[in-house]
Design an enzyme around this catalytic site. Structure first.
Site, PDB file in Angstrom:
ATOM      1  CB  ALA A  72      -0.932   0.006   1.214  1.00  0.00           C
ATOM      2  CD  GLU A  73       2.635   3.625   3.718  1.00  0.00           C
ATOM      3  OE1 GLU A  73       2.989   4.616   3.067  1.00  0.00           O
ATOM      4  OE2 GLU A  73       1.862   3.708   4.685  1.00  0.00           O
TER       5      GLU A  73
END
Length: 178
Positions: A72-73
């Site tokens: 996600a990052e």
């Protein structure tokens, strides 16, 4: 190196009680394949996978959760930077890097620092009931103060979407294991 990492994980008991070496190997392979699919570089994907499992064992944080947050990052790209100033695979803010004592520009330290910080959030919010991990993930994104202020996932669109994305990533890996 892969066998050393797998042995270390088994020794530290990160997996569900009674997990077998074959299950650990399957988890390693699934996480590696997920990273490789996104990253495209086999050597870097192996380094990332090994670092995830090392940090997981050292900090006692679920390697699937670490992988889900990292995807996600940064989508597993070390050269990722955010407009807010977050750095690397785990998108560490410089202040957070300083707090946990790591160099966010170092490949390995970036991962370890992110996992240390994630582990701190898990410990902080574990007493908040059945959504403790969700709140920890939200705190990773928005900061623990925001989670405390809102009494849960903050009313920020970015953080709400982030929590959903991490959950989807986690479930995707679980499905790959079945």
């Amino acid at each position: 190196m892969k066998k050393i990492i797998l042995a270390m994980i088994i020794c530290f008991g990160i997996f569900i009680s009674g997990a077998k070496s074959s299950e650990a190997s399957e988890l390693y392979d699934v996480i590696y394949q997920n990273i490789l699919y996104c990253n495209g570089d086999a050597t870097e994907s192996q380094r990332i996978t090994e670092a995830i499992f090392y940090a997981s064992a050292k900090c006692e944080v679920d390697p699937i959760l670490i992988t889900s947050v990292m995807e996600a990052e940064s989508n597993f790209h070390f050269d990722s930077y955010s407009k807010a100033g977050a750095i690397g695979l785990m998108q560490i803010m410089p202040e957070t890097a300083q707090e946990v004592g790591i160099n966010p520009y170092d490949f390995f330290e970036n991962i370890l620092g992110g996992v240390i910080y994630l582990g701190e959030q898990i410990k902080k919010f574990s007493s908040w009931g059945e959504y403790g991990i969700t709140y920890a993930v939200a705190a990773y994104n928005a900061g623990p103060g925001a989670v405390e202020k809102f009494g849960g996932v903050p009313n920020y669109t970015e953080t709400q979407n982030y929590v959903v994305t991490v959950a989807k990533n986690y479930n995707k890996i679980l499905k790959m294991l079945s």
